[in-house]
Design a protein around this motif. Structure first.
Motif, PDB file in Angstrom:
ATOM      1  N   UNK A  61     -53.460  -9.342 -13.559  1.00 35.18           N
ATOM      2  CA  UNK A  61     -52.630  -8.149 -13.375  1.00 35.18           C
ATOM      3  C   UNK A  61     -52.172  -7.604 -14.724  1.00 35.18           C
ATOM      4  N   UNK A  62     -52.068  -6.312 -14.794  1.00 33.62           N
ATOM      5  CA  UNK A  62     -51.631  -5.656 -16.015  1.00 33.62           C
ATOM      6  C   UNK A  62     -50.142  -5.911 -16.221  1.00 33.62           C
ATOM      7  N   UNK A  63     -49.804  -6.273 -17.430  1.00 34.03           N
ATOM      8  CA  UNK A  63     -48.399  -6.490 -17.765  1.00 34.03           C
ATOM      9  C   UNK A  63     -48.007  -5.485 -18.834  1.00 34.03           C
ATOM     10  N   UNK A  64     -47.028  -4.684 -18.534  1.00 39.74           N
ATOM     11  CA  UNK A  64     -46.560  -3.699 -19.502  1.00 39.74           C
ATOM     12  C   UNK A  64     -45.450  -4.311 -20.336  1.00 39.74           C
ATOM     13  N   UNK A  65     -45.593  -4.198 -21.645  1.00 37.90           N
ATOM     14  CA  UNK A  65     -44.556  -4.666 -22.558  1.00 37.90           C
ATOM     15  C   UNK A  65     -44.003  -3.437 -23.267  1.00 37.90           C
ATOM     16  N   UNK A  66     -42.732  -3.144 -23.090  1.00 35.43           N
ATOM     17  CA  UNK A  66     -42.159  -1.980 -23.761  1.00 35.43           C
ATOM     18  C   UNK A  66     -42.333  -2.050 -25.274  1.00 35.43           C
ATOM     19  N   UNK A  67     -42.450  -0.915 -25.899  1.00 38.73           N
ATOM     20  CA  UNK A  67     -42.700  -0.848 -27.334  1.00 38.73           C
ATOM     21  C   UNK A  67     -41.650  -1.618 -28.117  1.00 38.73           C
ATOM     22  N   UNK A  68     -40.398  -1.494 -27.740  1.00 40.69           N
ATOM     23  CA  UNK A  68     -39.339  -2.145 -28.512  1.00 40.69           C
ATOM     24  C   UNK A  68     -39.420  -3.673 -28.468  1.00 40.69           C
ATOM     25  N   UNK A  69     -40.139  -4.249 -27.501  1.00 45.87           N
ATOM     26  CA  UNK A  69     -40.280  -5.704 -27.418  1.00 45.87           C
ATOM     27  C   UNK A  69     -41.595  -6.201 -28.014  1.00 45.87           C
ATOM     28  N   UNK A  70     -42.454  -5.322 -28.414  1.00 49.90           N
ATOM     29  CA  UNK A  70     -43.731  -5.716 -29.030  1.00 49.90           C
ATOM     30  C   UNK A  70     -43.518  -6.155 -30.459  1.00 49.90           C
ATOM     31  N   UNK A  71     -44.301  -7.070 -30.913  1.00 40.75           N
ATOM     32  CA  UNK A  71     -44.196  -7.520 -32.314  1.00 40.75           C
ATOM     33  C   UNK A  71     -45.278  -6.923 -33.135  1.00 40.75           C
TER      34      UNK A  71
END
Length: 71
Positions: A61-71
């Protein structure tokens, strides 16, 4: 090759022969039934191929990670 696959292959050949004979005799009234049989035969071949091959892996399943939580 198992018997069911062999019979399905034979069915394909026979349907091609019937279609050629109908064309040769100019029997346009058989176009619709032959198209229906061809479609059903394609479905049969698809299901036979699907039943003999291993099941495809399930998609992750696709998991969306918000930009502010991406490294």
């Amino acid at each position: 090759m198992d018997r069911l696959t062999t019979l399905a292959r034979d069915l394909t050949s026979i349907l091609e022969e019937i279609h050629e004979e109908a064309e040769r005799r100019n029997l346009r009234g058989l176009d619709a039934p032959l198209a229906w049989l061809g479609e059903a035969n394609g479905w049969l071949r698809h299901e036979l191929a699907r039943s003999t091959s291993p099941a495809p892996a399930e998609a992750v399943p696709f998991t969306y990670i918000p930009v502010e939580y991406r490294r």
